[in-house]
Scaffold this motif. Structure first.
Motif, short mmCIF file in Angstrom:
data_model
loop_
_atom_site.label_atom_id
_atom_site.label_comp_id
_atom_site.label_asym_id
_atom_site.label_seq_id
_atom_site.Cartn_x
_atom_site.Cartn_y
_atom_site.Cartn_z
N ARG A 74 0.02 -9.18 -16.54
CA ARG A 74 1.19 -8.97 -15.99
C ARG A 74 2.15 -8.07 -16.95
O ARG A 74 3.22 -8.29 -17.35
CB ARG A 74 1.84 -10.34 -15.66
N VAL A 75 1.56 -7.20 -17.78
CA VAL A 75 2.00 -6.21 -18.51
C VAL A 75 2.06 -5.02 -17.92
O VAL A 75 1.09 -4.30 -17.36
CB VAL A 75 1.43 -6.09 -19.93
N PRO A 76 3.29 -4.25 -17.63
CA PRO A 76 3.26 -3.08 -16.80
C PRO A 76 2.50 -1.94 -17.23
O PRO A 76 2.38 -1.63 -18.60
CB PRO A 76 4.77 -2.56 -16.75
N ALA A 77 1.71 -1.28 -16.70
CA ALA A 77 0.78 -0.40 -17.25
C ALA A 77 1.64 0.85 -17.88
O ALA A 77 0.95 1.69 -18.74
CB ALA A 77 -0.05 0.47 -15.97
N ARG A 78 2.91 1.08 -17.27
CA ARG A 78 3.56 2.14 -17.88
C ARG A 78 4.14 1.83 -19.44
O ARG A 78 4.66 2.58 -20.05
CB ARG A 78 4.87 2.00 -17.15
N SER A 79 3.82 0.58 -20.00
CA SER A 79 3.91 0.21 -21.25
C SER A 79 3.12 1.02 -22.13
O SER A 79 3.31 1.30 -23.54
CB SER A 79 3.65 -1.30 -21.57
N LEU A 80 1.92 1.82 -21.83
CA LEU A 80 1.15 2.84 -22.53
C LEU A 80 1.80 4.08 -22.57
O LEU A 80 1.54 5.05 -23.53
CB LEU A 80 -0.18 2.70 -21.60
N ASP A 81 2.76 4.36 -21.84
CA ASP A 81 3.66 5.67 -21.78
C ASP A 81 4.13 6.05 -23.14
O ASP A 81 3.66 7.22 -23.80
CB ASP A 81 4.84 5.84 -20.94
N PRO A 82 4.91 4.93 -23.94
CA PRO A 82 5.27 5.24 -25.32
C PRO A 82 4.11 5.67 -26.27
O PRO A 82 4.39 6.55 -26.88
CB PRO A 82 6.00 3.97 -25.91
N ALA A 83 2.99 5.18 -26.15
CA ALA A 83 1.80 5.53 -27.08
C ALA A 83 1.38 6.97 -26.77
O ALA A 83 1.11 7.60 -27.63
CB ALA A 83 0.74 4.41 -26.86
#
Length: 125
Positions: A74-83
């Motif tokens: 339940r963590v949005p995959a888009r949270s990888l965008d900043p990395a």
């Protein structure tokens, strides 16, 4: 009951493991590509461009799988965008290398890794 992991009682080893993997990332990718040439003989004919594209595809696949794991938690995959943004920023002086996070971002957006293709005579990389 889950099997006890050696690092469970020695948390400092988890940090040491991470540090060692990060330090050896280049060698890990190189060793993987070298082993792939042994296990998949057509790769022996790959050019440097083909090898770079294969590494990009493996990275993109990793990002897609990581996104799926995050989504399951339940963590949005888009949270990888900043990395991926930070990686691209660090690579800004290297246009070819910048393609790696860009391809990973596209794979994450479409939720599928690029297909690994086998280049042959007359086929572009």
């Amino acid at each position: 009951m889950a099997a006890h992991q050696t690092v469970d009682g020695l948390p400092h080893l988890a940090d040491q493991e991470y540090t060692m993997v990060v330090r050896s990332a280049h060698q890990l990718v190189k060793a993987t590509l070298t082993e792939l040439e042994i296990r998949f003989p057509p790769m022996r004919r790959y050019t440097e461009e083909h090898h770079r594209r294969t590494a990009e595809d493996l990275f993109a696949g990793f990002i897609v799988r990581t996104g799926a794991i995050l989504a399951a938690r339940r963590v949005p995959a888009r949270s990888l965008d900043p990395a991926l943004d930070l990686l691209a920023l660090q690579l800004k002086e290297f246009p070819r290398a910048c393609r790696t996070p860009a391809r990973a971002r596209e794979a994450l957006r479409t939720r599928r890794a690029p297909a690994l293709t086998i280049p042959g005579p007359g086929k572009p990389a």
